[in-house]
Design a protein around this motif. Structure first.
Motif, short mmCIF file in Angstrom:
data_model
loop_
_atom_site.label_atom_id
_atom_site.label_comp_id
_atom_site.label_asym_id
_atom_site.label_seq_id
_atom_site.Cartn_x
_atom_site.Cartn_y
_atom_site.Cartn_z
N GLY A 47 35.94 47.19 63.46
CA GLY A 47 35.45 45.97 62.83
C GLY A 47 35.00 46.20 61.40
O GLY A 47 35.22 45.35 60.52
N ILE A 48 34.37 47.34 61.13
CA ILE A 48 33.95 47.65 59.77
C ILE A 48 35.16 47.80 58.85
O ILE A 48 35.18 47.29 57.72
N VAL A 49 36.20 48.48 59.34
CA VAL A 49 37.41 48.65 58.53
C VAL A 49 38.06 47.30 58.24
O VAL A 49 38.47 47.02 57.10
N LEU A 50 38.16 46.44 59.25
CA LEU A 50 38.78 45.13 59.03
C LEU A 50 37.96 44.29 58.07
O LEU A 50 38.52 43.61 57.19
N ALA A 51 36.64 44.31 58.19
CA ALA A 51 35.79 43.52 57.29
C ALA A 51 35.96 43.99 55.85
O ALA A 51 36.10 43.17 54.92
N ALA A 52 35.98 45.30 55.64
CA ALA A 52 36.15 45.83 54.29
C ALA A 52 37.52 45.47 53.72
O ALA A 52 37.64 45.06 52.56
N ALA A 53 38.57 45.60 54.54
CA ALA A 53 39.92 45.28 54.09
C ALA A 53 40.04 43.79 53.77
O ALA A 53 40.70 43.40 52.79
N PHE A 56 38.20 43.02 50.49
CA PHE A 56 38.94 43.61 49.38
C PHE A 56 40.15 42.76 49.03
O PHE A 56 40.41 42.44 47.86
N ALA A 57 40.90 42.35 50.06
CA ALA A 57 42.09 41.53 49.82
C ALA A 57 41.72 40.16 49.25
O ALA A 57 42.39 39.65 48.34
N ALA A 58 40.66 39.57 49.77
CA ALA A 58 40.25 38.26 49.28
C ALA A 58 39.83 38.32 47.81
O ALA A 58 40.16 37.42 47.02
N CYS A 59 39.13 39.37 47.44
CA CYS A 59 38.69 39.51 46.04
C CYS A 59 39.88 39.76 45.12
O CYS A 59 39.96 39.19 44.03
N ARG A 60 40.80 40.61 45.55
CA ARG A 60 41.94 40.93 44.70
C ARG A 60 42.90 39.75 44.57
O ARG A 60 43.47 39.51 43.50
N PRO A 68 39.51 33.57 57.15
CA PRO A 68 39.83 32.87 58.41
C PRO A 68 41.00 33.49 59.15
O PRO A 68 41.07 33.41 60.38
N LEU A 69 41.92 34.11 58.43
CA LEU A 69 43.04 34.77 59.11
C LEU A 69 42.56 35.91 59.98
O LEU A 69 42.97 36.05 61.13
N ALA A 70 41.66 36.73 59.43
CA ALA A 70 41.12 37.85 60.20
C ALA A 70 40.30 37.35 61.39
O ALA A 70 40.45 37.85 62.52
N LEU A 71 39.45 36.37 61.16
CA LEU A 71 38.62 35.85 62.25
C LEU A 71 39.48 35.22 63.34
O LEU A 71 39.22 35.40 64.54
N GLY A 119 45.62 47.14 62.12
CA GLY A 119 46.89 46.55 61.73
C GLY A 119 46.73 45.40 60.76
O GLY A 119 47.45 45.31 59.76
N LEU A 120 45.78 44.51 61.03
CA LEU A 120 45.56 43.38 60.13
C LEU A 120 44.97 43.85 58.81
O LEU A 120 45.29 43.31 57.74
N GLY A 121 44.10 44.87 58.87
CA GLY A 121 43.58 45.43 57.63
C GLY A 121 44.68 45.97 56.75
O GLY A 121 44.71 45.75 55.53
#
Length: 208
Positions: A47-53, A56-60, A68-71, A119-121
């Motif tokens: 969960g920590i890895v997915l949240a960070a990814a 990061f993607a949203a900011c970039r 919402p895609l991840a959730l 995978g999603l990250g």
């Protein structure tokens, strides 16, 4: 839960083979690393890895859709795993009966958690990095998820079918998630209509 059949027989063959492999004295050093790898499939590290990814993607990308895609992807997998465990109620490799206050072992929660989160990250981060980096990221995440699945068999936590079912569920979810940003980017915009000329700009006989 069925007690016999091709998949059940294969599960028992794989369980017995991996158990015999893990019992070998010359492979005893693998026990601790395998338990550590299995722990990587837990909700906290994944969960920590997915949240960070996701952040990061949203900011970039300067777009909000990764959140919402991840959730949504995690929610779909969570519902599928919990529903399967509750409805099927399959015992674990030790074959002890599942009591009324327990969930079953099918599908594997650790396999599903690691696959959808890592995978999603990788999918989200892959949108903002170069093509070579994206390929390396996907290969690395694939190897990690395979190792986590094998470690669950090694540690006698799950049957092979539990792991395969979780991979199948997450594969469908990740495939669907991969289509969302692509379609969002490729959606055609309506052509802008040219501004209508004002009365002063309309051609007159003196302009001809």
């Amino acid at each position: 839960m069925a007690e016999s059949g091709p998949s059940i027989a294969l599960d028992r063959i794989v369980r017995d083979g991996v158990r015999d492999l893990a019992a070998r004295s010359d492979l005893a050093w693998l026990d601790d690393p395998m338990h550590t790898i299995a722990d990587l499939g837990g909700p906290v590290p994944a969960g920590i890895v997915l949240a960070a990814a996701t952040l990061f993607a949203a900011c970039r990308l300067r777009r909000a859709y990764p959140v919402p895609l991840a959730l949504g992807a995690v929610a779909v997998v969570l519902v599928g795993v919990i529903g399967g465990k509750d409805l099927i109620g399959r015992p674990g490799p030790g074959e002890s009966p599942v009591t009324a206050d327990q969930w079953g072992f099918f599908p594997s929660g650790h396999t599903a958690t690691s696959t959808v989160c890592y995978g999603l990250g990788a999918l989200l981060v892959g949108r903002v990095v170069s093509a070579p980096a994206r390929r390396r990221l996907r290969v690395g995440v694939t190897l990690l998820c395979v190792l986590i699945g094998f470690s669950l068999l090694w540690c006698h936590y799950h049957w092979l079918a539990d792991v395969l079912a979780a991979w199948a569920l997450c594969g469908i979810v990740l495939w669907a998630a991969a289509l969302v940003p692509v379609r969002a980017r490729l959606r055609p915009r309506p052509p802008a209509s040219p501004p209508s000329p004002s009365p002063r700009e309309s051609p007159t006989s003196s302009d001809r």
